[in-house]
Each structure stands twice: as structure tokens, then as C-alpha cells.
Motif scaffolding. Structure first.
Motif, PDB file in Angstrom:
ATOM      1  N   VAL A 479      35.401  25.438  27.788  1.00  0.00           N
ATOM      2  CA  VAL A 479      33.959  25.327  28.027  1.00  0.00           C
ATOM      3  C   VAL A 479      33.219  25.703  26.743  1.00  0.00           C
ATOM      4  CG1 VAL A 479      34.088  25.802  30.503  1.00  0.00           C
ATOM      5  CG2 VAL A 479      33.923  27.685  28.914  1.00  0.00           C
ATOM      6  N   ARG A 480      31.923  25.392  26.757  1.00  0.00           N
ATOM      7  CA  ARG A 480      31.101  25.853  25.638  1.00  0.00           C
ATOM      8  C   ARG A 480      30.729  27.330  25.789  1.00  0.00           C
ATOM      9  NH1 ARG A 480      26.635  21.110  24.282  1.00  0.00           N
ATOM     10  NH2 ARG A 480      28.133  19.448  23.730  1.00  0.00           N
ATOM     11  N   ASP A 481      30.376  27.716  27.008  1.00  0.00           N
ATOM     12  CA  ASP A 481      29.949  29.091  27.280  1.00  0.00           C
ATOM     13  C   ASP A 481      30.965  29.720  28.229  1.00  0.00           C
ATOM     14  OD1 ASP A 481      28.735  31.480  27.767  1.00  0.00           O
ATOM     15  OD2 ASP A 481      26.778  30.651  28.276  1.00  0.00           O
ATOM     16  N   LEU A 482      31.708  30.729  27.757  1.00  0.00           N
ATOM     17  CA  LEU A 482      32.761  31.349  28.565  1.00  0.00           C
ATOM     18  C   LEU A 482      32.182  32.120  29.746  1.00  0.00           C
ATOM     19  CD1 LEU A 482      35.835  31.549  28.484  1.00  0.00           C
ATOM     20  CD2 LEU A 482      35.603  33.728  27.308  1.00  0.00           C
ATOM     21  N   GLU A 483      30.996  32.678  29.589  1.00  0.00           N
ATOM     22  CA  GLU A 483      30.394  33.439  30.685  1.00  0.00           C
ATOM     23  C   GLU A 483      30.051  32.520  31.855  1.00  0.00           C
ATOM     24  OE1 GLU A 483      30.168  36.638  31.027  1.00  0.00           O
ATOM     25  OE2 GLU A 483      31.156  36.904  29.092  1.00  0.00           O
ATOM     26  N   VAL A 484      29.653  31.281  31.555  1.00  0.00           N
ATOM     27  CA  VAL A 484      29.371  30.321  32.635  1.00  0.00           C
ATOM     28  C   VAL A 484      30.632  30.070  33.439  1.00  0.00           C
ATOM     29  CG1 VAL A 484      28.663  27.952  33.141  1.00  0.00           C
ATOM     30  CG2 VAL A 484      27.497  29.265  31.364  1.00  0.00           C
ATOM     31  N   LEU A 485      31.786  29.954  32.750  1.00  0.00           N
ATOM     32  CA  LEU A 485      33.064  29.743  33.449  1.00  0.00           C
ATOM     33  C   LEU A 485      33.398  30.921  34.347  1.00  0.00           C
ATOM     34  CD1 LEU A 485      35.724  28.163  33.858  1.00  0.00           C
ATOM     35  CD2 LEU A 485      36.627  29.390  31.878  1.00  0.00           C
ATOM     36  N   LYS A 486      33.243  32.130  33.830  1.00  0.00           N
ATOM     37  CA  LYS A 486      33.565  33.325  34.632  1.00  0.00           C
ATOM     38  C   LYS A 486      32.670  33.424  35.858  1.00  0.00           C
ATOM     39  CE  LYS A 486      35.543  36.199  30.965  1.00  0.00           C
ATOM     40  NZ  LYS A 486      35.451  37.492  30.263  1.00  0.00           N
ATOM     41  N   ARG A 487      31.355  33.192  35.661  1.00  0.00           N
ATOM     42  CA  ARG A 487      30.440  33.288  36.803  1.00  0.00           C
ATOM     43  C   ARG A 487      30.751  32.218  37.834  1.00  0.00           C
ATOM     44  NH1 ARG A 487      26.522  34.264  32.694  1.00  0.00           N
ATOM     45  NH2 ARG A 487      25.859  32.078  32.793  1.00  0.00           N
ATOM     46  N   TYR A 488      31.128  31.044  37.353  1.00  0.00           N
ATOM     47  CA  TYR A 488      31.457  29.965  38.299  1.00  0.00           C
ATOM     48  C   TYR A 488      32.659  30.323  39.162  1.00  0.00           C
ATOM     49  CZ  TYR A 488      33.322  25.582  40.045  1.00  0.00           C
ATOM     50  OH  TYR A 488      33.835  24.619  40.851  1.00  0.00           O
ATOM     51  N   SER A 491      32.080  33.037  41.697  1.00  0.00           N
ATOM     52  CA  SER A 491      31.347  32.581  42.887  1.00  0.00           C
ATOM     53  C   SER A 491      32.195  31.677  43.762  1.00  0.00           C
ATOM     54  CB  SER A 491      30.083  31.840  42.447  1.00  0.00           C
ATOM     55  OG  SER A 491      30.438  30.682  41.694  1.00  0.00           O
ATOM     56  N   GLU A 492      33.114  30.910  43.129  1.00  0.00           N
ATOM     57  CA  GLU A 492      33.915  29.968  43.902  1.00  0.00           C
ATOM     58  C   GLU A 492      35.181  30.594  44.464  1.00  0.00           C
ATOM     59  OE1 GLU A 492      33.264  26.830  44.696  1.00  0.00           O
ATOM     60  OE2 GLU A 492      31.290  26.985  43.768  1.00  0.00           O
ATOM     61  N   GLN A 493      35.878  31.412  43.647  1.00  0.00           N
ATOM     62  CA  GLN A 493      37.195  31.919  44.031  1.00  0.00           C
ATOM     63  C   GLN A 493      37.183  33.366  44.493  1.00  0.00           C
ATOM     64  OE1 GLN A 493      39.654  29.939  44.111  1.00  0.00           O
ATOM     65  NE2 GLN A 493      38.910  28.168  42.979  1.00  0.00           N
ATOM     66  N   GLY A 494      36.136  34.092  44.186  1.00  0.00           N
ATOM     67  CA  GLY A 494      36.118  35.496  44.594  1.00  0.00           C
ATOM     68  C   GLY A 494      36.949  36.347  43.649  1.00  0.00           C
ATOM     69  N   SER A 495      37.542  37.422  44.158  1.00  0.00           N
ATOM     70  CA  SER A 495      38.274  38.406  43.352  1.00  0.00           C
ATOM     71  C   SER A 495      39.729  38.046  43.175  1.00  0.00           C
ATOM     72  CB  SER A 495      38.173  39.787  43.995  1.00  0.00           C
ATOM     73  OG  SER A 495      38.741  39.749  45.296  1.00  0.00           O
ATOM     74  N   SER A 496      40.198  36.860  43.647  1.00  0.00           N
ATOM     75  CA  SER A 496      41.611  36.508  43.522  1.00  0.00           C
ATOM     76  C   SER A 496      41.956  36.055  42.119  1.00  0.00           C
ATOM     77  CB  SER A 496      41.969  35.411  44.525  1.00  0.00           C
ATOM     78  OG  SER A 496      41.235  34.226  44.241  1.00  0.00           O
ATOM     79  N   ILE A 497      40.962  35.770  41.270  1.00  0.00           N
ATOM     80  CA  ILE A 497      41.236  35.285  39.925  1.00  0.00           C
ATOM     81  C   ILE A 497      41.584  36.468  39.019  1.00  0.00           C
ATOM     82  CG2 ILE A 497      40.220  34.214  37.893  1.00  0.00           C
ATOM     83  CD1 ILE A 497      40.959  32.277  40.059  1.00  0.00           C
ATOM     84  N   GLU A 498      42.662  36.308  38.236  1.00  0.00           N
ATOM     85  CA  GLU A 498      43.078  37.306  37.249  1.00  0.00           C
ATOM     86  C   GLU A 498      42.877  36.694  35.866  1.00  0.00           C
ATOM     87  OE1 GLU A 498      47.116  39.557  35.668  1.00  0.00           O
ATOM     88  OE2 GLU A 498      47.111  38.505  37.580  1.00  0.00           O
ATOM     89  N   TYR A 499      41.923  37.266  35.081  1.00  0.00           N
ATOM     90  CA  TYR A 499      41.591  36.697  33.788  1.00  0.00           C
ATOM     91  C   TYR A 499      42.527  37.227  32.712  1.00  0.00           C
ATOM     92  CZ  TYR A 499      37.260  35.247  36.019  1.00  0.00           C
ATOM     93  OH  TYR A 499      36.348  34.678  36.850  1.00  0.00           O
ATOM     94  N   ASP A 500      42.811  36.356  31.717  1.00  0.00           N
ATOM     95  CA  ASP A 500      43.554  36.775  30.539  1.00  0.00           C
ATOM     96  C   ASP A 500      42.559  37.323  29.523  1.00  0.00           C
ATOM     97  OD1 ASP A 500      45.357  37.157  28.541  1.00  0.00           O
ATOM     98  OD2 ASP A 500      46.406  35.280  28.901  1.00  0.00           O
ATOM     99  N   ASN A 501      42.934  38.412  28.853  1.00  0.00           N
ATOM    100  CA  ASN A 501      42.024  39.015  27.881  1.00  0.00           C
ATOM    101  C   ASN A 501      41.937  38.225  26.581  1.00  0.00           C
ATOM    102  OD1 ASN A 501      41.368  41.169  29.532  1.00  0.00           O
ATOM    103  ND2 ASN A 501      43.136  42.374  28.893  1.00  0.00           N
ATOM    104  N   VAL A 502      42.838  37.251  26.366  1.00  0.00           N
ATOM    105  CA  VAL A 502      42.864  36.487  25.124  1.00  0.00           C
ATOM    106  C   VAL A 502      41.987  35.237  25.294  1.00  0.00           C
ATOM    107  CG1 VAL A 502      44.306  35.275  23.478  1.00  0.00           C
ATOM    108  CG2 VAL A 502      45.159  37.325  24.618  1.00  0.00           C
ATOM    109  N   VAL A 503      40.999  35.055  24.390  1.00  0.00           N
ATOM    110  CA  VAL A 503      40.097  33.904  24.413  1.00  0.00           C
ATOM    111  C   VAL A 503      40.268  33.151  23.098  1.00  0.00           C
ATOM    112  CG1 VAL A 503      37.720  33.125  24.600  1.00  0.00           C
ATOM    113  CG2 VAL A 503      38.494  35.109  25.902  1.00  0.00           C
ATOM    114  N   ASP A 504      40.479  31.828  23.183  1.00  0.00           N
ATOM    115  CA  ASP A 504      40.663  30.987  22.005  1.00  0.00           C
ATOM    116  C   ASP A 504      39.352  30.273  21.682  1.00  0.00           C
ATOM    117  OD1 ASP A 504      43.592  31.405  21.982  1.00  0.00           O
ATOM    118  OD2 ASP A 504      43.454  30.313  23.877  1.00  0.00           O
TER     119      ASP A 504
END
Length: 726
Positions: A479-488, A491-504
Motif C-alpha cells: 500500500v501507499r499508506d501502511l496505517e490505512v492498511l492496519k486500520r482496515y 476493522s475487518e478482521q478484529g484482533s486475530s491479525i498478527e502483524y510482522d514488525n518488519v516493513v519494506d
């Protein structure tokens, strides 16, 4: 081994039973000392026996021995004969002896033998002999015979003799009774009175027991009867249960047979339906083929019509081309005529100006005014010819082309001809046709947009959605804006998503470029990674549509771990190409814990361990066991992202390896490959970390010294794995 005239006893130790042969005459596979005619009793304890000597190489012996046995040795202790007035039996052989147990302890009874004929009783605990007298010759005058004991009642023992090498070979019964004054009494029981005497002794013993003892015996009998009844009832219940189990098994078998018949019928029905479906499919295919033939015929007819239109357009195009050629020649003639006229007028003006300047030098302004108002014969100095000098205007040419054909394609072709013609025609098209200017403007805008798209910075991130134990959905989004992806996704998946700390962060190489993800082969046992679609590609134009179309910006993969088989952590590399810079990301997962592992540690102890390790990590220290495990699990990713020789130099600088160890690793005469040298180097590092957990922190600092984003991501991955294991 063959033996004669020997003794044999049973011993018990270490939950095992053994038979021990003592003395005798004959061959032996063992070099044991000769001991013919050794007489013995049954074992005094589980591993102890008493022996009264018999015939030896030195003649008859009357020595007494206590023998103790172990699994690997025999201990023989001789009981000394004090001599003097102390009673002690004479030496003999071919005698017999038995062990008698009373309330005062065990006793050894020795009867007969050659050449003496007497009876002796040994108190084994006190080591004292006592001669029993007043016994008839048919009891004492025997040798080479058998002797046995039977405990009638606790105070009475019957000694039974049989056979022998003397005149007395019949059966004899000796009654040996232990009296209340710690003494012994003996008597001989005739064989015809055997049964009668036995009943008397039992009744006498019963009377002597007393009421309390009799009551205890009755109670024991009742208890035995109750137990017998209980066990009989239990046996009946078990029999009934067994019968019930057999009946249930027969019912289950009947049910299975019925289910088998039902399944067979269902299989037949399914086969019939499948055959019918195949027939229907054939019919549908035939119908579809007929429709397809009709459609093909229609398409061919339309194609014929299109070909005819194309022929008409081609003819119109040739006519237009001829018309344009004629117009071009006319324009050239008009332009040549205009230039000639302009040249004549310009020459005349020059001559007039020279005359005016020469005759009236002080009236230049008036001359100029006269020239300006001199009748409008002087044309404009512009190089563009006037419209009234050219009868065929380009706009009129376009209208004329439009009048010949109404097809849009023909108009576009005419425009192409005007814009691409050579000579003056091209000049007219550029200056007078606004459509051409619009095309050039559009091209400039497209070029500007392409340059802007190449400079746009994008962010990529790996995250996971756990479906069940041992199953994850690994997703990589751009994505262009990583925060937009996280907020999306929050809101869609709830707390089941586990994010990786590495961003390319990267840019697409080409305008409207394509990011290609190439999945490497999984090396860890028990793990499987399957892309949800192939090939895995992300188009820049579709990525820009996020979050309107989230799936266009995401590539997903299904990750599976087989319980009990997947023991090592998963580090599956994915190569990203088509972007600047190229990079490699990893799917990092840990195997699911089995139930036995979860139950082995209580929740309180686990919480305490996690808290303690977190405190240690914050203070800069590391547990050596966990750090060593992280290094072992991440060996593959370290080898992929760290160079061998820079790592060796930094490790020597930090004194994690010595110069001698460095020389051994880089020695080319060993014939090792670069991969094998890296394995040797990492083995030294892991050994150092196992000894001291602080070396793990030094190793992270060494990796970060490379000062690249790749090295920073590797160090962060190692640290995250350490925290996860904590």
C-alpha cells in the motif's frame, strides 16, 4: 554335570529363585572342592542354609557350617566345636536331616548315619546340640534313606522315615513335640494308629487353643466364606458382562452389515446417477456444439460484413490520399506565388525609402507617415500567408474529408494522413489542427504521470491470520499508506491479525510496474506453504485502488504445520522482484505446542518465567539456552543474509572467536565450500552463546554494524524469535 550323594536346596534373592547343589560324588563343570555325602537342611532364610558334614577325603567329619548365598558369591562359616563337656555329635556319613520350625526358632534334626546310630537336634540360633534318646533301633539304625517332616500343629512335628541300607527299611513315624518347659519329647507312632493319632492331636490342639482362639478361627472361616461368595458373585458379574459384551458386539456387527448394505446401495445409486450425468453431459455438449456452430457462422458473417466495410474504407482512403496530394501541390504553387509577390513589394519599398531619406532628411517622420498611409498596398511582414491568398483552407479540407465518409475510423485515418504528410501539408496540420495539439498535450501528461508513478514510495508488510492449531493464512500487502492498511484490517478482521514488525519500503521499477513474489522451497520438516493463487503478482495500478479493492493489493499463502512432526521453526524465504530495491522476506512461524508440552508446565510457573526473561531482556542480558535455540533455528536465514568474511572479522574484533579459529575457517587447503565454512563459523558462535547468553547481544550488534536495512531486519527477526520463545 552328573552327581551322586549330593545335597540340593532352594534359595531366593533379587525376586528370583535358584537351586543350589552342594557336595556329592561325580563330574562337575566347575572347580568346586570335593564334599561327598554333605548333609543339609532346607534353607533357614531366603538365602541361608545349615550343613552337617558327612564323608570327606579325610574320612568322616562332624563339622557344622552356616552357608550364605548371593547372586555372585557363597559365604561359608564354620561353627566351632567347643569340645569338653559340651554335647556334639560324632562324625558320620549317609545320614539324613530336616529343618523343624517352632516358636523358639529353627532347629536341625539329624537322624542315623554310619557308623553311629543316634538322633541329634540342633538349636540353630543358639548353636547348641541336644541328643534325643529312648528311640527304637528301627528309627536310628538307618543310613542311605529318606527323611521328611510334617508340621501337624504348631507344637507337634511328625518325622517320617523310609528305606535305608540296613535291615530296617520300612516306614517309621516319629512324633517330636515341643513342651511348655522348653524341652522336647519323642515317641514312635505305629502305622496302624496313624490316622487315630492324627485326629487326637488335632482335637487336642483345638481344645488347647481356648475359646478366643476358636472364635478367631470361626471368624476367619466366615470371612473366607464371605470372600468366596464375593468372588463368586464377581465371577458371575464378569460372566454376564462378557455375555453382554458379546451381544453388543454381535449387534454392532449386524449394524455394520446393514450399513455396508446401505452404502453398497448408495454406491450403486451414485454410479447410476453418474452414468446419467455423463449422458446428460454428452447431450449438453452436443447442444452446445450446435449453438457454437451457429455462433461461429454468425461471426463469420459479421466478419464478411466487416471486410466489405474495410474495403469501402480503403477505397475512400485512396481517394482521400489523391485529394490530399492535389491540395498539397496547389498549396505549394500558391505559396511560391505569394513569395514572389512579397519579394517584389519588399524591393520596391526599399528603393522608396532610400529616395525619401536622401531628399528630405529632416522630414523622416512625415515620410514614414506617408508610407504608413500609402494606400494599404504594402502587405504584412508576417511569414504566414493571408487567408484570402489561399482558396483551400485546412479546416475546409477536413470538412471535405468528413463529407466523403461518416465512419469514425476513416476520419481518424484522414487525420493521420494530414499529420504525417511531408512538406507544407505537415506545417498546416501543426498550426491549424487543434486536435493534434490535444494529442501532444495528452502525451506530455502521460509522460509526467509515468515519471510520478516511478517515484511513488510503497510499503509492504507480512501479517498472519491464525485459522486453527497448525494452520495460518500468511498475507503480504503493498500500500501507499501502511496505517490505512492496519486500520482496515483491524476493522475487518478484529484482533486475530498478527502483524510482522518488519516493513519494506520500495518503488516500482517500471511505470505501472509489477511486483512478483517467488516462493522458495520449504526446508523445514513437517511444514507446507501453498500460494492461494499462481503466479503471485501485484500490479501497481491495482495496488493504488486500495482500500476499494483490498484483494488487488494482497498475496496470500496457506501455511500448515503437522503436529508432532514440525518441531523446528519455519523460515520460508520469498523473493520480491520488479521493485527497487529487490528484497527477500520470510514467513516466520513456530510449531504448535502439543498437549503434553502444554501440560508439563503450570500457568503460574510459565508466567513467572516470561516476566523474568522480559526483565532480563530489558536489562541487556539473555538466557543462554533460549539464545542458543534461536541461533539453531535461524541458521538458514543468517547464512542467506550475512557475508562470511565480514562476519569473521567482526567476530574476531569482538573476541567471540580467536585468530587461530579464523585461520582454520578461511584456510583454502581444507577444501571446504563457502557454505561449509559458514557452518563451521556459526557452530563456534553458537557454542560461545551456549556458554554465555551475553554473546547473543554481541552477535546482534555485529549484524547491525553492516548498517543496512537487510541487516537491521535480520537482527530484529532474531530478537523477536528470542522474545517469542521466552
Amino acid at each position: 554335570m552328573k552327581k551322586g550323594y549330593c545335597g540340593i536346596i532352594s534359595v531366593h534373592f533379587d525376586s528370583e529363585h535358584y537351586l543350589v547343589i552342594i557336595g556329592g560324588v561325580g563330574t562337575s563343570s566347575m572347580n568346586t572342592p570335593k564334599q561327598p555325602d554333605a548333609q543339609y537342611s532346607a534353607h533357614v532364610t531366603n538365602n541361608t542354609a545349615v550343613m552337617f558334614r558327612g564323608s570327606t577325603d579325610n574320612g568322616r567329619s562332624n563339622k557344622l557350617y552356616m552357608i550364605s548365598f548371593t547372586k555372585t558369591s557363597v559365604d561359608i562359616l564354620e561353627v566351632p566345636n567347643p569340645g569338653g563337656s559340651v554335647q556334639w555329635p560324632e562324625g558320620r556319613y549317609a545320614h539324613s536331616s530336616v529343618l523343624i520350625t517352632t516358636s523358639s526358632g529353627p532347629h536341625l534334626l539329624v537322624v542315623g548315619g554310619s557308623p553311629v546310630y543316634d538322633v541329634w537336634l540342633l538349636d540353630i540360633n543358639k548353636r547348641k546340640w541336644k541328643e534325643l534318646i529312648n528311640l527304637p533301633a528301627n528309627v536310628t539304625n538307618r543310613y542311605w534313606y529318606s527323611l521328611s517332616v510334617w508340621s501337624v500343629i504348631p507344637t507337634t512335628n511328625w518325622i517320617i522315615e523310609f528305606g535305608g541300607a540296613t535291615a530296617y527299611t520300612g516306614t517309621a513315624v516319629i512324633e517330636l513335640r515341643y513342651t511348655s518347659d522348653n524341652d522336647w519329647s519323642t515317641s514312635v507312632i505305629p502305622l496302624d494308629q496313624y490316622q487315630d493319632q492324627l485326629r487326637r492331636r488335632i482335637l487336642s490342639d483345638w481344645e488347647n487353643l481356648g475359646t478366643e482362639k476358636q472364635l478367631q478361627i470361626f471368624q476367619d472361616c466366615l470371612q473366607l466364606q464371605k470372600e468366596r461368595k464375593f468372588y463368586e458373585e464377581q465371577l458371575q458379574r464378569e460372566i454376564k458382562e462378557k455375555e453382554q459384551i458379546q451381544q453388543d458386539r454381535e449387534k454392532e456387527q449386524q449394524q455394520l452389515l446393514q450399513e455396508k448394505a446401505t452404502l453398497s446401495q448408495q454406491l450403486d445409486d451414485a454410479t447410476t446417477l453418474l452414468e446419467q450425468a455423463e449422458k446428460d453431459k454428452s447431450s449438453l455438449e452436443l447442444e452446445y456444439n450446435e449453438k457454437l456452430k451457429v455462433k461461429v457462422a454468425e461471426i463469420l458473417e459479421e466478419k464478411t460484413q466487416v471486410e466489405e466495410k474495410k474495403q469501402i474504407i480503403t477505397e475512400d482512403y485512396e481517394k482521400l490520399k489523391v485529394k490530399v496530394t492535389d491540395l498539397t501541390e496547389l498549396l505549394e504553387e500558391k505559396e511560391e506565388q505569394y513569395l514572389k509577390e512579397k519579394h517584389i513589394i519588399i524591393g520596391t519599398n526599399n528603393d522608396s525609402e532610400e529616395e525619401t531619406i536622401g531628399d528630405t532628411p529632416n522630414d523622416s517622420s512625415n515620410g514614414a507617415g506617408e508610407n504608413s498611409s500609402g494606400g494599404g498596398a504594402t502587405p504584412s511582414t508576417s511569414t504566414t500567408p493571408p487567408h484570402d491568398s489561399i482558396n483551400d483552407d485546412p479546416s475546409q479540407l477536413v470538412h471535405e474529408v468528413e463529407s466523403h465518409t461518416t465512419d469514425e475510423q476513416t476520419i481518424q485515418q484522414s487525420d493521420h494522413v494530414l499529420s504525417d504528410s511531408d512538406g507544407p501539408t505537415a506545417t498546416v496540420s501543426c498550426e491549424q489542427c487543434p486536435a493534434r495539439n490535444d494529442d501532444e498535450s495528452s502525451t506530455d501528461q502521460s509522460t509526467t504521470h509515468s515519471a510520478a508513478s516511478r517515484d511513488t514510495l510503497y510499503s509492504g508488510m507480512m501479517y498472519y491470520d491464525k485459522k486453527q492449531a497448525g494452520h495460518w493464512k500468511a498475507m503480504y500487502s503493498v500500500v501507499r499508506d501502511l496505517e490505512v492498511l492496519k486500520r482496515y484490517f483491524e476493522s475487518e478482521q478484529g484482533s486475530s491479525i498478527e502483524y510482522d514488525n518488519v516493513v519494506d519500503s520500495f518503488k516500482f521499477i517500471e511505470p505501472n510496474g509489477t511486483l512478483k513474489l517467488t516462493l522458495h522451497t520449504v526446508q523445514e520438516v513437517g511444514w507446507t506453504v501453498n500460494p492461494d493463487r499462481k503466479p503471485m503478482k501485484l500490479l501497481q495500478s491495482r495496488v493504488d485502488q486500495f482500500p476499494l479493492n483490498p484483494s488487488y493489493a494482497t498475496c496470500s499463502m496457506s501455511v500448515y504445520a503437522k503436529p508432532g512432526i514440525a518441531k523446528d521453526s519455519l523460515h520460508c524465504p520469498i523473493e520480491l522482484t520488479g521493485i527497487d530495491p529487490d528484497t527477500i522476506i520470510c514467513i516466520n512461524r513456530s510449531p504448535p505446542f502439543s498437549s503434553s508440552m502444554r501440560n508439563s508446565t503450570s500457568s503460574s510457573s510459565s508466567t513467572a518465567s516470561i516476566s523474568q526473561t522480559r526483565r532480563e531482556t530489558e536489562e541487556g542480558t539473555f538466557r543462554s539456552d533460549i539464545a542458543h535455540r534461536v541461533m539453531t533455528e535461524c541458521t538458514g536465514i543468517i547464512k542467506e543474509k550475512v557475508g562470511l568474511y565480514p562476519l569473521i572479522d567482526r567476530l574476531v574484533e569482538k573476541r567471540m572467536i580467536s585468530d587461530a579459529e579464523k585461520g582454520q575457517i578461511i584456510d583454502t587447503s581444507t577444501g571446504l565450500t563457502a557454505n561449509q565454512r559458514m557452518d563451521e563459523l556459526l557452530s563456534l558462535v553458537k557454542a560461545s552463546i551456549r556458554e554465555d547468553g551475553e554473546d547473543f547481544g554481541l552477535f546482534l550488534e555485529i549484524i547491525k554494524q553492516e548498517n543496512t536495512r537487510r541487516a537491521d531486519r535480520l537482527a530484529l527477526t532474531l530478537l523477536d524469535n528470542y522474545r517469542r520463545l521466552v
